[in-house]
Design a protein around this motif. Structure first.
Motif, PDB file in Angstrom:
ATOM      1  N   LEU A   3      51.277  -8.099 -16.781  1.00 48.51           N
ATOM      2  CA  LEU A   3      50.944  -7.884 -15.377  1.00 48.51           C
ATOM      3  C   LEU A   3      49.548  -7.258 -15.242  1.00 48.51           C
ATOM      4  O   LEU A   3      48.757  -7.675 -14.389  1.00 48.51           O
ATOM      5  CB  LEU A   3      52.002  -6.987 -14.729  1.00 48.51           C
ATOM      6  CG  LEU A   3      51.793  -6.612 -13.271  1.00 48.51           C
ATOM      7  CD1 LEU A   3      51.688  -7.872 -12.395  1.00 48.51           C
ATOM      8  CD2 LEU A   3      52.921  -5.716 -12.788  1.00 48.51           C
ATOM      9  N   THR A   4      49.243  -6.332 -16.090  1.00 52.52           N
ATOM     10  CA  THR A   4      47.920  -5.690 -16.050  1.00 52.52           C
ATOM     11  C   THR A   4      46.816  -6.698 -16.331  1.00 52.52           C
ATOM     12  O   THR A   4      45.791  -6.721 -15.637  1.00 52.52           O
ATOM     13  CB  THR A   4      47.860  -4.524 -17.054  1.00 52.52           C
ATOM     14  OG1 THR A   4      48.901  -3.595 -16.742  1.00 52.52           O
ATOM     15  CG2 THR A   4      46.516  -3.810 -17.001  1.00 52.52           C
ATOM     16  N   GLN A   5      47.020  -7.565 -17.300  1.00 58.07           N
ATOM     17  CA  GLN A   5      46.012  -8.588 -17.612  1.00 58.07           C
ATOM     18  C   GLN A   5      45.826  -9.549 -16.438  1.00 58.07           C
ATOM     19  O   GLN A   5      44.696  -9.926 -16.114  1.00 58.07           O
ATOM     20  CB  GLN A   5      46.418  -9.363 -18.867  1.00 58.07           C
ATOM     21  CG  GLN A   5      46.353  -8.551 -20.138  1.00 58.07           C
ATOM     22  CD  GLN A   5      46.988  -9.284 -21.299  1.00 58.07           C
ATOM     23  OE1 GLN A   5      48.010  -9.971 -21.157  1.00 58.07           O
ATOM     24  NE2 GLN A   5      46.392  -9.119 -22.487  1.00 58.07           N
ATOM     25  N   ILE A   6      46.926  -9.925 -15.814  1.00 61.21           N
ATOM     26  CA  ILE A   6      46.831 -10.829 -14.658  1.00 61.21           C
ATOM     27  C   ILE A   6      46.058 -10.147 -13.537  1.00 61.21           C
ATOM     28  O   ILE A   6      45.172 -10.765 -12.928  1.00 61.21           O
ATOM     29  CB  ILE A   6      48.237 -11.257 -14.176  1.00 61.21           C
ATOM     30  CG1 ILE A   6      48.924 -12.117 -15.237  1.00 61.21           C
ATOM     31  CG2 ILE A   6      48.144 -12.011 -12.852  1.00 61.21           C
ATOM     32  CD1 ILE A   6      50.401 -12.382 -14.966  1.00 61.21           C
ATOM     33  N   MET A   7      46.375  -8.893 -13.277  1.00 59.30           N
ATOM     34  CA  MET A   7      45.701  -8.181 -12.185  1.00 59.30           C
ATOM     35  C   MET A   7      44.217  -7.981 -12.491  1.00 59.30           C
ATOM     36  O   MET A   7      43.375  -8.084 -11.599  1.00 59.30           O
ATOM     37  CB  MET A   7      46.388  -6.841 -11.911  1.00 59.30           C
ATOM     38  CG  MET A   7      47.801  -6.980 -11.348  1.00 59.30           C
ATOM     39  SD  MET A   7      47.932  -8.085  -9.918  1.00 59.30           S
ATOM     40  CE  MET A   7      46.937  -7.214  -8.726  1.00 59.30           C
ATOM     41  N   GLN A   8      43.882  -7.728 -13.745  1.00 59.48           N
ATOM     42  CA  GLN A   8      42.471  -7.590 -14.105  1.00 59.48           C
ATOM     43  C   GLN A   8      41.742  -8.926 -13.981  1.00 59.48           C
ATOM     44  O   GLN A   8      40.584  -8.971 -13.543  1.00 59.48           O
ATOM     45  CB  GLN A   8      42.345  -6.996 -15.509  1.00 59.48           C
ATOM     46  CG  GLN A   8      42.737  -5.536 -15.543  1.00 59.48           C
ATOM     47  CD  GLN A   8      42.876  -4.963 -16.940  1.00 59.48           C
ATOM     48  OE1 GLN A   8      43.068  -5.687 -17.926  1.00 59.48           O
ATOM     49  NE2 GLN A   8      42.794  -3.634 -17.041  1.00 59.48           N
ATOM     50  N   SER A   9      42.417 -10.017 -14.317  1.00 60.10           N
ATOM     51  CA  SER A   9      41.833 -11.347 -14.115  1.00 60.10           C
ATOM     52  C   SER A   9      41.650 -11.626 -12.627  1.00 60.10           C
ATOM     53  O   SER A   9      40.651 -12.236 -12.212  1.00 60.10           O
ATOM     54  CB  SER A   9      42.721 -12.428 -14.730  1.00 60.10           C
ATOM     55  OG  SER A   9      42.779 -12.290 -16.119  1.00 60.10           O
ATOM     56  N   ARG A  10      42.595 -11.167 -11.852  1.00 59.42           N
ATOM     57  CA  ARG A  10      42.522 -11.329 -10.392  1.00 59.42           C
ATOM     58  C   ARG A  10      41.298 -10.596  -9.834  1.00 59.42           C
ATOM     59  O   ARG A  10      40.603 -11.115  -8.964  1.00 59.42           O
ATOM     60  CB  ARG A  10      43.814 -10.778  -9.795  1.00 59.42           C
ATOM     61  CG  ARG A  10      44.169 -11.304  -8.453  1.00 59.42           C
ATOM     62  CD  ARG A  10      45.589 -10.843  -8.122  1.00 59.42           C
ATOM     63  NE  ARG A  10      45.979 -11.378  -6.849  1.00 59.42           N
ATOM     64  CZ  ARG A  10      46.326 -10.648  -5.818  1.00 59.42           C
ATOM     65  NH1 ARG A  10      46.363  -9.343  -5.911  1.00 59.42           N
ATOM     66  NH2 ARG A  10      46.645 -11.218  -4.681  1.00 59.42           N
ATOM     67  N   VAL A  11      41.043  -9.395 -10.339  1.00 64.46           N
ATOM     68  CA  VAL A  11      39.854  -8.640  -9.930  1.00 64.46           C
ATOM     69  C   VAL A  11      38.599  -9.449 -10.241  1.00 64.46           C
ATOM     70  O   VAL A  11      37.704  -9.589  -9.403  1.00 64.46           O
ATOM     71  CB  VAL A  11      39.793  -7.251 -10.620  1.00 64.46           C
ATOM     72  CG1 VAL A  11      38.425  -6.608 -10.443  1.00 64.46           C
ATOM     73  CG2 VAL A  11      40.894  -6.340 -10.103  1.00 64.46           C
ATOM     74  N   SER A  12      38.544 -10.004 -11.436  1.00 62.85           N
ATOM     75  CA  SER A  12      37.371 -10.782 -11.845  1.00 62.85           C
ATOM     76  C   SER A  12      37.145 -11.980 -10.914  1.00 62.85           C
ATOM     77  O   SER A  12      36.009 -12.245 -10.490  1.00 62.85           O
ATOM     78  CB  SER A  12      37.567 -11.250 -13.288  1.00 62.85           C
ATOM     79  OG  SER A  12      36.509 -12.080 -13.681  1.00 62.85           O
ATOM     80  N   ILE A  13      38.213 -12.685 -10.599  1.00 56.93           N
ATOM     81  CA  ILE A  13      38.089 -13.848  -9.711  1.00 56.93           C
ATOM     82  C   ILE A  13      37.679 -13.412  -8.307  1.00 56.93           C
ATOM     83  O   ILE A  13      36.814 -14.037  -7.684  1.00 56.93           O
ATOM     84  CB  ILE A  13      39.400 -14.667  -9.695  1.00 56.93           C
ATOM     85  CG1 ILE A  13      39.527 -15.397 -11.022  1.00 56.93           C
ATOM     86  CG2 ILE A  13      39.428 -15.638  -8.524  1.00 56.93           C
ATOM     87  CD1 ILE A  13      40.806 -16.182 -11.190  1.00 56.93           C
ATOM     88  N   LEU A  14      38.265 -12.335  -7.816  1.00 53.63           N
ATOM     89  CA  LEU A  14      37.899 -11.861  -6.473  1.00 53.63           C
ATOM     90  C   LEU A  14      36.447 -11.379  -6.428  1.00 53.63           C
ATOM     91  O   LEU A  14      35.781 -11.528  -5.397  1.00 53.63           O
ATOM     92  CB  LEU A  14      38.866 -10.778  -6.004  1.00 53.63           C
ATOM     93  CG  LEU A  14      40.266 -11.280  -5.659  1.00 53.63           C
ATOM     94  CD1 LEU A  14      41.205 -10.105  -5.363  1.00 53.63           C
ATOM     95  CD2 LEU A  14      40.226 -12.249  -4.489  1.00 53.63           C
ATOM     96  N   GLU A  15      35.944 -10.845  -7.534  1.00 57.17           N
ATOM     97  CA  GLU A  15      34.523 -10.477  -7.584  1.00 57.17           C
ATOM     98  C   GLU A  15      33.653 -11.723  -7.471  1.00 57.17           C
ATOM     99  O   GLU A  15      32.606 -11.707  -6.806  1.00 57.17           O
ATOM    100  CB  GLU A  15      34.220  -9.702  -8.869  1.00 57.17           C
ATOM    101  CG  GLU A  15      34.768  -8.298  -8.848  1.00 57.17           C
ATOM    102  CD  GLU A  15      34.651  -7.558 -10.174  1.00 57.17           C
ATOM    103  OE1 GLU A  15      34.709  -6.316 -10.140  1.00 57.17           O
ATOM    104  OE2 GLU A  15      34.524  -8.204 -11.247  1.00 57.17           O
ATOM    105  N   GLN A  16      34.084 -12.819  -8.098  1.00 55.21           N
ATOM    106  CA  GLN A  16      33.356 -14.084  -7.976  1.00 55.21           C
ATOM    107  C   GLN A  16      33.381 -14.585  -6.530  1.00 55.21           C
ATOM    108  O   GLN A  16      32.357 -15.030  -6.002  1.00 55.21           O
ATOM    109  CB  GLN A  16      33.977 -15.151  -8.881  1.00 55.21           C
ATOM    110  CG  GLN A  16      33.793 -14.917 -10.356  1.00 55.21           C
ATOM    111  CD  GLN A  16      34.548 -15.953 -11.173  1.00 55.21           C
ATOM    112  OE1 GLN A  16      34.448 -17.151 -10.915  1.00 55.21           O
ATOM    113  NE2 GLN A  16      35.298 -15.505 -12.159  1.00 55.21           N
ATOM    114  N   VAL A  17      34.549 -14.501  -5.902  1.00 55.54           N
ATOM    115  CA  VAL A  17      34.677 -14.938  -4.508  1.00 55.54           C
ATOM    116  C   VAL A  17      33.785 -14.076  -3.609  1.00 55.54           C
ATOM    117  O   VAL A  17      33.111 -14.598  -2.718  1.00 55.54           O
ATOM    118  CB  VAL A  17      36.147 -14.891  -4.025  1.00 55.54           C
ATOM    119  CG1 VAL A  17      36.241 -15.179  -2.534  1.00 55.54           C
ATOM    120  CG2 VAL A  17      37.001 -15.874  -4.811  1.00 55.54           C
ATOM    121  N   LEU A  18      33.771 -12.777  -3.860  1.00 59.42           N
ATOM    122  CA  LEU A  18      32.921 -11.882  -3.062  1.00 59.42           C
ATOM    123  C   LEU A  18      31.453 -12.281  -3.195  1.00 59.42           C
ATOM    124  O   LEU A  18      30.731 -12.374  -2.197  1.00 59.42           O
ATOM    125  CB  LEU A  18      33.120 -10.430  -3.484  1.00 59.42           C
ATOM    126  CG  LEU A  18      32.268  -9.403  -2.749  1.00 59.42           C
ATOM    127  CD1 LEU A  18      32.634  -9.359  -1.260  1.00 59.42           C
ATOM    128  CD2 LEU A  18      32.430  -8.026  -3.377  1.00 59.42           C
TER     129      LEU A  18
END
Length: 150
Positions: A3-18
């Motif tokens: 779950l932590t890895q998924i959430m950290q990947s999610r942060v990375s993708i959202l930074e790209q979207v931002l």
């Protein structure tokens, strides 16, 4: 994937979207439609990766946060940090996308206003010509009208 890895990947993708949303707002302000379409295509690919991560979260959705088991307290804290960061990024993305939408609406309204003004000018010239108040050639009349039929 944890779950932590998924959430950290999610942060990375959202930074790209931002980052793409920031570029999008700048492009919208420039009024470059072709560049905007290219950027939106890139943004769509990032969203597809985000959707995959959302599916990866499905197994964790049925477990209440208090019932989850963690390898360590640090992992739980890292996941919590990632969740908070995701919320911040989403808020920033929504703000930027809202600004882009408002700017596009403003540009659309301005374009419509200019078209109405040009149409009114053409109608006025045509009316004056019919009343022989001012000499207007057919070429001059056609230059004041916009034809959207083709």
């Amino acid at each position: 994937m944890s779950l932590t890895q998924i959430m950290q990947s999610r942060v990375s993708i959202l930074e790209q979207v931002l980052h793409l949303s920031e570029k999008q707002l700048n492009i919208v302000r420039l009024g470059d439609v072709s560049l905007l379409l290219q950027l939106l295509a890139r943004k769509q690919k990032v969203f597809e990766a985000f959707e995959k991560l959302e599916r990866d979260l499905d197994p964790f959705r049925n477990i209440a946060p208090r019932d989850r088991t963690w390898e360590s307290e640090q992992e739980r804290l890292d996941c919590d940090t990632a969740v908070r960061k995701c919320k911040e990024l989403l808020a920033a993305i929504l703000e930027l996308d809202g600004q882009s939408e408002a700017e596009l609406a403003r540009q659309k309204d301005e374009t419509e206003r200019q078209i109405r003004k040009m149409d009114t000018s053409g109608k006025a010239a045509s009316a004056y010509a019919r009343q022989n108040i001012i000499p207007v050639s057919p070429k001059m009349l056609s230059a004041t009208r916009l034809d959207f039929k083709e």
